[in-house]
Design a protein around this motif. Structure first.
Motif, PDB file in Angstrom:
ATOM      1  N   ALA A  65      42.906  40.213  -3.255  1.00 34.86           N
ATOM      2  CA  ALA A  65      44.075  39.872  -4.063  1.00 34.86           C
ATOM      3  C   ALA A  65      43.595  39.009  -5.222  1.00 34.86           C
ATOM      4  O   ALA A  65      42.389  38.739  -5.357  1.00 34.86           O
ATOM      5  N   ALA A  66      44.524  38.568  -6.043  1.00 38.23           N
ATOM      6  CA  ALA A  66      44.189  37.800  -7.234  1.00 38.23           C
ATOM      7  C   ALA A  66      43.317  36.593  -6.888  1.00 38.23           C
ATOM      8  O   ALA A  66      43.545  35.907  -5.890  1.00 38.23           O
ATOM      9  N   VAL A  67      42.315  36.343  -7.742  1.00 35.31           N
ATOM     10  CA  VAL A  67      41.454  35.171  -7.601  1.00 35.31           C
ATOM     11  C   VAL A  67      42.001  34.085  -8.525  1.00 35.31           C
ATOM     12  O   VAL A  67      42.227  34.314  -9.710  1.00 35.31           O
ATOM     13  N   ARG A 340      41.252  46.535 -12.660  1.00 36.07           N
ATOM     14  CA  ARG A 340      42.625  46.103 -12.418  1.00 36.07           C
ATOM     15  C   ARG A 340      42.766  45.724 -10.954  1.00 36.07           C
ATOM     16  O   ARG A 340      41.948  46.102 -10.102  1.00 36.07           O
ATOM     17  N   ALA A 341      43.838  45.004 -10.650  1.00 32.48           N
ATOM     18  CA  ALA A 341      44.102  44.618  -9.270  1.00 32.48           C
ATOM     19  C   ALA A 341      44.409  45.826  -8.393  1.00 32.48           C
ATOM     20  O   ALA A 341      44.202  45.798  -7.182  1.00 32.48           O
ATOM     21  N   GLY A 342      44.934  46.891  -8.992  1.00 33.69           N
ATOM     22  CA  GLY A 342      45.239  48.117  -8.261  1.00 33.69           C
ATOM     23  C   GLY A 342      44.498  49.294  -8.857  1.00 33.69           C
ATOM     24  O   GLY A 342      43.981  49.218  -9.977  1.00 33.69           O
ATOM     25  N   PRO A 352      46.449  61.742  -1.667  1.00 35.00           N
ATOM     26  CA  PRO A 352      46.654  60.944  -0.455  1.00 35.00           C
ATOM     27  C   PRO A 352      46.429  59.458  -0.752  1.00 35.00           C
ATOM     28  O   PRO A 352      45.517  59.094  -1.497  1.00 35.00           O
ATOM     29  N   ALA A 353      47.261  58.621  -0.204  1.00 39.82           N
ATOM     30  CA  ALA A 353      47.139  57.179  -0.419  1.00 39.82           C
ATOM     31  C   ALA A 353      45.801  56.670   0.112  1.00 39.82           C
ATOM     32  O   ALA A 353      45.301  57.135   1.130  1.00 39.82           O
ATOM     33  N   GLY A 358      35.908  54.275  -5.252  1.00 41.16           N
ATOM     34  CA  GLY A 358      35.554  53.092  -6.016  1.00 41.16           C
ATOM     35  C   GLY A 358      36.533  51.944  -5.944  1.00 41.16           C
ATOM     36  O   GLY A 358      36.258  50.877  -6.497  1.00 41.16           O
ATOM     37  N   TYR A 359      37.677  52.127  -5.273  1.00 42.62           N
ATOM     38  CA  TYR A 359      38.638  51.035  -5.155  1.00 42.62           C
ATOM     39  C   TYR A 359      38.645  50.505  -3.728  1.00 42.62           C
ATOM     40  O   TYR A 359      38.585  51.282  -2.771  1.00 42.62           O
ATOM     41  N   LEU A 360      38.709  49.182  -3.585  1.00 41.43           N
ATOM     42  CA  LEU A 360      38.689  48.536  -2.278  1.00 41.43           C
ATOM     43  C   LEU A 360      40.112  48.466  -1.733  1.00 41.43           C
ATOM     44  O   LEU A 360      40.871  47.544  -2.025  1.00 41.43           O
ATOM     45  N   TYR A 361      40.488  49.461  -0.930  1.00 40.85           N
ATOM     46  CA  TYR A 361      41.833  49.523  -0.361  1.00 40.85           C
ATOM     47  C   TYR A 361      41.949  48.667   0.902  1.00 40.85           C
ATOM     48  O   TYR A 361      40.947  48.404   1.590  1.00 40.85           O
ATOM     49  N   SER A 362      43.174  48.267   1.219  1.00 45.74           N
ATOM     50  CA  SER A 362      43.440  47.624   2.498  1.00 45.74           C
ATOM     51  C   SER A 362      43.287  48.649   3.613  1.00 45.74           C
ATOM     52  O   SER A 362      43.395  49.870   3.398  1.00 45.74           O
TER      53      SER A 362
END
Length: 422
Positions: A65-67, A340-342, A352-353, A358-362
């Motif tokens: 999340a945001a730093v 970006r954050a998302g 598919p979600a 390359g993105y760090l998903y939950s």
């Protein structure tokens, strides 16, 4: 010999300071720290930390999340985040954990202190042994600052109380100030016997630590969001919610500069260069700006950007307006997307979600069976991400009107398809 980062700040012939920017983040700059060797660390809403040598960044990834803030010691860099963690770099190991977002960090020779909106202060030994939490009140803590010898800690919070703590015992020594509004920022200068604090109501005051007397530099701007002291302790910089940087001359106790630093939005982060000649600042813009103190108003202002959340809402059709309000600060529409954050929303329909490389998903999204369609995007904003995908990193928000959701979906269809990117 000066480090590369300092070399690009100074004119080689005269030694005069120069205006410069650091570009690469994909969201607002929330925190800035400088190291004695000239390196700059930037904390951003895009979930990342930038560690800059000159104009080149080493991107430190790991926060979910945001730093919000960063701080250097002799061997490491620490960062704190909305993901409730304190991390140590290099490596990004989690060395402290709260139950709410962490918004402030301070260092002594032996400890790291963290200020959290869960109402606690974290004390984390730098040797890696177990830390502990101090509980000042039921309200959030915004800022912390160690005494020079590390034996005491000041804290400031949403309850408007400035507290002094004994580090060894973890006990509150006394309540130093009881202000009627939340205190956002503090700067401690024990060498000269004072502490500065800035509050939600715009108050900027300098507290004499011996007598308790206060000097007031409050202007009609609020809230105070950033404070920074120059290395020689001769200048205190103050950033506020209306985009100004006020510079107080602490030797003569007068306002030396008062500069409108942004075209839009607040000043969230301030730091001085190691030589004290430049003020680094961050705000809504994706870029860190650095101005020479002696020529603040001769250079560009922050937020000179085409980011959609800065556009005039009256000049947008409704779908674009909904995107600007709810999505644009975190998501891009182009294939690359930048930092970006998302993840980028380019090509989102039918995807598919949790699957964009390359993105760090939950873990929640990575294990989801959701496919993004008109129906699922409508449900996401109708129910809110916290209900539709519990445990995801998306902020809690809804679009309550069905027509607004329909207009957003129609806009996304137009803006995220290949033929519309040409």
């Amino acid at each position: 010999m000066r480090a590369l980062a300092l070399a690009m700040i100074l004119l080689p012939a005269t030694g005069a300071a120069e205006f410069f920017t650091l570009k690469g983040h994909g969201g607002p700059i929330m925190g800035i720290a400088t190291a004695p060797d000239g390196r700059i660390a930037t904390a951003s809403f895009d979930n990342s930390v930038g560690l800059w040598t000159g104009t080149q960044a080493n991107w430190l990834e790991g926060h979910e999340a945001a730093v919000n803030a960063v701080a250097f010691n002799g061997t490491a860099l620490y960062s704190v985040s909305d993901d409730f963690t304190l991390r140590r770099w290099p490596g990004g190991a989690v060395v402290g954990q709260h139950k709410g977002k962490i918004v402030g960090v301070a260092l002594s020779e032996t400890h790291v202190a963290t200020a959290s909106w869960d109402g606690t202060i974290g004390l984390w030994p730098q040797d890696g042994t177990t830390g502990r939490l101090l509980s000042p009140s039921g309200s959030g803590v915004n800022a912390v600052a160690f005494s020079a010898d590390g034996s005491h800690l000041y804290s400031a919070g949403m309850d408007g109380v400035l507290r002094l703590w004994d580090v060894s015992s973890g006990q509150e020594v006394r309540q130093v100030v009881r202000h009627g509004f939340g205190i956002n920022e503090i700067v401690l200068n024990e060498s000269d016997g004072w502490l500065a604090y800035g509050a939600v109501d715009g108050v900027t005051r300098i507290l004499d630590l011996e007598t308790g007397a206060e000097r007031d530099f409050t202007l009609d701007r609020r809230p105070i969001l950033a404070l920074a002291l120059s290395p020689d302790r001769d200048h205190l910089a103050v950033g506020d919610g209306e985009g100004y940087i006020m510079v107080i001359d602490t030797s003569e106790w007068r306002i030396a500069r008062d500069f409108r630093a942004t075209l839009n939005g607040p000043v969230w982060a301030l730091a001085f260069s190691p030589d004290g000649e430049n003020i680094h600042a961050g705000g809504i813009a994706d870029t860190m700006y650095s101005w020479p103190i002696d020529s603040l108003d001769e250079h560009g202002k922050m937020a000179e950007t085409d980011r959609s959340f800065l556009k005039d809402p009256d000049k947008m059709e409704n779908g674009e307006r909904q995107f600007a309000r709810k999505c644009s600060i975190c998501h891009a529409l182009t294939p690359g997307g930048g930092r970006r954050a998302g993840p980028t929303l380019f090509g989102i329909f039918g995807r598919p979600a949790g699957t964009l490389p390359g993105y760090l998903y939950s873990d929640t999204l990575k294990g989801s069976d959701i496919i993004w369609t008109d129906e699922t995007i409508n449900l996401l904003f109708d129910l809110g991400p916290d209900h539709y995908i519990p445990g995801s990193k998306m902020p809690m928000q809804r679009i309550t009107q069905a027509q607004d959701r329909a207009d957003l979906i129609a806009y996304l269809h137009r803006a995220t398809q290949v033929e519309n990117q040409k």
